[in-house]
Scaffold this active site. Structure first.
Site, mmCIF file in Angstrom:
data_model
loop_
_atom_site.group_PDB
_atom_site.id
_atom_site.type_symbol
_atom_site.label_atom_id
_atom_site.label_comp_id
_atom_site.label_asym_id
_atom_site.label_seq_id
_atom_site.Cartn_x
_atom_site.Cartn_y
_atom_site.Cartn_z
ATOM 1 N N ASP B 262 37.866 40.402 41.800
ATOM 2 C CA ASP B 262 38.002 41.431 40.764
ATOM 3 C C ASP B 262 37.909 40.772 39.390
ATOM 4 O O ASP B 262 38.243 39.604 39.224
ATOM 5 C CB ASP B 262 39.334 42.181 40.892
ATOM 6 C CG ASP B 262 40.522 41.248 40.885
ATOM 7 O OD1 ASP B 262 40.416 40.146 41.474
ATOM 8 O OD2 ASP B 262 41.556 41.603 40.305
ATOM 9 N N GLU B 263 37.432 41.536 38.452
ATOM 10 C CA GLU B 263 37.470 41.156 37.037
ATOM 11 C C GLU B 263 36.883 39.771 36.755
ATOM 12 O O GLU B 263 37.418 39.007 35.946
ATOM 13 C CB GLU B 263 38.921 41.232 36.515
ATOM 14 C CG GLU B 263 39.502 42.627 36.667
ATOM 15 C CD GLU B 263 40.957 42.729 36.212
ATOM 16 O OE1 GLU B 263 41.315 43.751 35.609
ATOM 17 O OE2 GLU B 263 41.752 41.803 36.471
ATOM 18 N N VAL B 264 35.786 39.456 37.426
ATOM 19 C CA VAL B 264 35.096 38.206 37.082
ATOM 20 C C VAL B 264 34.480 38.382 35.694
ATOM 21 O O VAL B 264 33.864 39.403 35.407
ATOM 22 C CB VAL B 264 34.000 37.866 38.116
ATOM 23 C CG1 VAL B 264 33.289 36.571 37.721
ATOM 24 C CG2 VAL B 264 34.596 37.755 39.509
#
Lengths: 491, 491
Positions: B262-264
């Site tokens: 998530d949220e790279v």
């Protein structure tokens, strides 16, 4: 004293200091022992001096009253940190503090009727209040839903009105609570809310009640179910009110006695036939009955040498005549504080928009698919901290009428299972406003700076047995400033 | 078992029944013992029959698997009430229940990195999950802020990355947790979030990290501080990832292993010089590196006979190639569930708008005078209950791809002091959606009816040691329907 992992975070990265000279003595000097119980007029100022080890190993707290000395000792305790190695240290010396509260009444209101709280919860709350220099426990003891307090003159009140035999406060327990509060410099002001919010009295005296538990459509008769108000035209009502005030004026020791008077429902009285007939015959409006009711109720207070405290509706909605000493508690908006001081009355400022800690967990009413509540959203600590009791009041004379406020917890969705979480650390943010006001050295106090203090205070509360909510990941607590909102955050 | 005052409220007004014939035996019949550990494919159906005393004194639970039998016993326990006199009674007989879950994956996600939770908290949470027929503990173990789990191959990870030596989970403790969960029919799925959310690895392997703890302006590099991502171009990165997956694939027993994703933050990689040069030379975009990274990481999973689980960004933002068995967890909107099933992947549906239990207590970021958070407001139980994992998905084949969801607790503002309050009883509302779906007997399940069940369940949770928040004043709990929102309420 500190739990594992609950190091005071701001000292976490400090270099472990070499052993220093020790503080050998703290001398506490009190000018005079004031009255046996704390009161609104107390002088809580104090000074605290801790010299450098080279100067002396003796610290001094000086205060006008024993209550001031207590505040000074609390400040001293906040200067002491436990390092990771377990040493007790004071951050920087010398310390030279001269301090006094911005407001004389720094309260916390707890409702023990919607849900019950054991005595241990109340004592723990008094502990936590003292850690935050709060000095008034406003005890909203009874309400429509339950009557948990023992009555000597009419035992059926709590025998039938309490939720269970174990969910009660005996006179002995109340005296114990008052004593527990006293030695912490905390006043205990009881509230017996009337003439509304009294549905529970119907168990015992249905003859003095009107519009009891109207269903469905309770909302036409009361702010929340079950509906029910005293009939203000009956002598039996005043006999009962006098008994209540006589009994509990003796039990509670504070100068003030809160008679509620919030959310009186005129429709309830207007639809009660005998009252309707009286109003028509005398060309009166139902609202005028509030003034009549309060006039008689407050006479009983005077007879007991008590001063009245009421919610704002008494004066703003019903224009009731109140004695000059009366304290009016504002809750419906920050602006109403101005309206009350304009009438020359002392005010407690605690708008629900800032200081109702129960708000924001959705409605407790059933059958509401949306689930929202009138007092949403949640009042996060930043919101609590942003409240200014004297906002928009410029006249010094009017500012002086604002004697403080109560951070309030109505207990529809709180009981012993979540009390600490709901109160703390948010009540500490209110406590700082009430003690320090909104500025220091001519500069406004900011949320940015307050975070470090309230965060540290939260860890102290946890270390002292209060289950206060965390404000941040522990990483942020240990790295102050590194979790700040960037100046132009994208969200 | 029931605490004083915590009578199951709906029975409070029931007439005390005369002593009845007793239930002498509950016969539990299981067709076959399934695998040693619960799995996604388990048949959790059961039937429960309790005859009238005249018919027999023997009740029967029949199930295909031991896990189904556990669910049946939980249902049986919910039919038993303690009366005020202390008698154990079953409301109405005969009972004839045939039951099975709407969703196979009924999870609860707990983040143990932002703040730490002792093993006792996790076990108590597993207890409460079993009371609500939840069957997956999604353990978001590590994140940017701390690495609490023991590592055998690289002990410095937790020696330097945990908040303190006592804030850790040893392999022995993890095995104990997995066993504790197993006997309650609960799978334990570990999440090692990567390649973002790994700042903590910098304590040990700075050479594989990019954009570590950028200050100020962390928000350009990560969703929350401290920033830091793996460098996806280095072989050392994959050596480390392989070690992690090898070690924890052995420790955790479930078929699935969650690799986060998530949220790279592509800006982080784009501003790392060596990566920028690679992207330019190869005419690639930073987002493409996610696919490359995941391809290699998931190969290590396959080598360990594990199936991958990832957050939705992997496929919706980065179009990563995932194996057919992969499970994609949707969190950013209810609508994204449709987008993922359209790609033919199994989905866990848990939009933050409904099932992020941490939301609504304001921001944990400092220096924000407004105090608001991106995921406000609070998700009250009615909101949690209103979530439909398969909303707007009409094709039965696509509906079948939605295997369930996790009610999620990110722990920025939660630790051992408020865990129970934050989770319960709201997670019970999610649990009912996951077990029962959104309708019964062809009619939609309503918030009005759910209140009575979830309220009763909340009292059961409290009686069993879970500090669940109250939903209503006790008066309302004891008088179902009398605190309902009137049809045309003025507010």
């Amino acid at each position: 004293m500190t739990q594992a992992g609950f190091y005071p975070p701001t000292l976490y990265n400090a270099t472990e200091a070499a052993p220093q000279e020790q503080l050998a003595l703290v001398k506490v000097q009190v000018d005079r022992c004031s009255g046996k119980y704390p009161s609104l007029d107390d002088d809580e100022s104090y000074s605290l001096k801790i010299p450098t080890p080279e100067q002396s190993t003796k610290a001094t707290i000086k205060a006008k009253s024993v209550w001031g000395a207590l505040r000074g000792m609390e400040t001293l305790s906040q200067l002491v940190y436990t390092t990771r190695a377990g040493a007790l240290v004071i951050g920087s010396l010398p310390v030279d503090i001269t301090d006094k509260p911005a407001y004389a009444h720094r309260g916390l209101m707890l409702d023990t009727s919607r849900n019950f709280f054991p005595v241990a919860d109340i004592k723990r709350t008094l502990d936590a209040m003292s850690y935050n220099k709060l000095n008034v426990f406003h005890w909203h003891i009874v309400d429509a839903q339950s009557w948990p307090i023992e009555s000597k003159f009419m035992p059926e009140l709590y025998q039938k009105g309490a939720y269970s035999p174990s969910m009660t406060y005996s006179h002995r327990e109340v005296k114990d609570i008052i004593q527990y509060a006293r030695v912490r410099g905390i006043r205990v002001i009881p509230e017996f809310d009337m003439p509304g919010h009294v549905s529970v009295v119907n168990h015992v005296l249905p003859q003095i009640m009107t519009c009891v538990n109207e269903q469905p459509g309770w909302d036409a008769f009361a702010a929340e179910p079950p509906s029910g108000q005293f009939n203000p035209l009956l002598e039996d009502t005043y006999k009962f009110v006098k008994k209540i005030i006589d009994e509990y004026s003796g039990l509670f020791r504070d100068d003030y006695f809160h008679t509620g008077t919030d959310e009186v429902n005129t429709h309830c009285w207007e639809t009660t036939q005998s009252i309707q007939q009286f109003l028509t015959a005398n060309k009166k409006k139902a609202g005028e009955l509030v003034d009549m009711f309060l006039g008689r109720a407050h006479k009983f207070l005077t007879d007991n040498k008590k001063l009245p405290m009421v919610w704002e509706e008494a004066i703003l909605d019903f224009n009731a005549t109140l004695s000059k000493e009366a304290v009016v508690q504002v809750w419906r908006s920050a602006e109403n504080v101005q309206k009350v001081v304009a009438k020359g009355h002392k005010v407690l400022a605690n708008s629900y928009e800032y200081w109702y800690l129960d708000c924001g967990h959705g409605t407790w009413l059933g059958n509401n698919p949306e689930g929202n509540s009138w007092c949403d959203p949640f009042k996060h600590w930043q919101r609590v901290y942003s409240y200014d009791p004297i906002a928009n009041i410029t006249s010094p004379a009017e500012q002086k009428l604002v004697i403080g406020g109560d951070v309030c917890l109505w207990a529809e969705q709180t009981d012993t299972n979540n009390l600490d979480n709901v109160l703390w650390p948010r009540a500490a943010a209110a406590a700082e406003v009430l003690w320090s006001g909104k500025e220091a050295n001519g500069k406004p106090l900011t949320v940015k700076d307050a975070l470090v203090r309230i965060q540290d205070q939260r860890f102290r509360l946890v270390a002292r047995g209060i289950k206060a909510e965390p404000l941040q990941p522990l990483w942020c607590a240990r790295n102050p400033g590194m979790c700040d909102l960037p100046p132009k955050a994208p969200e």
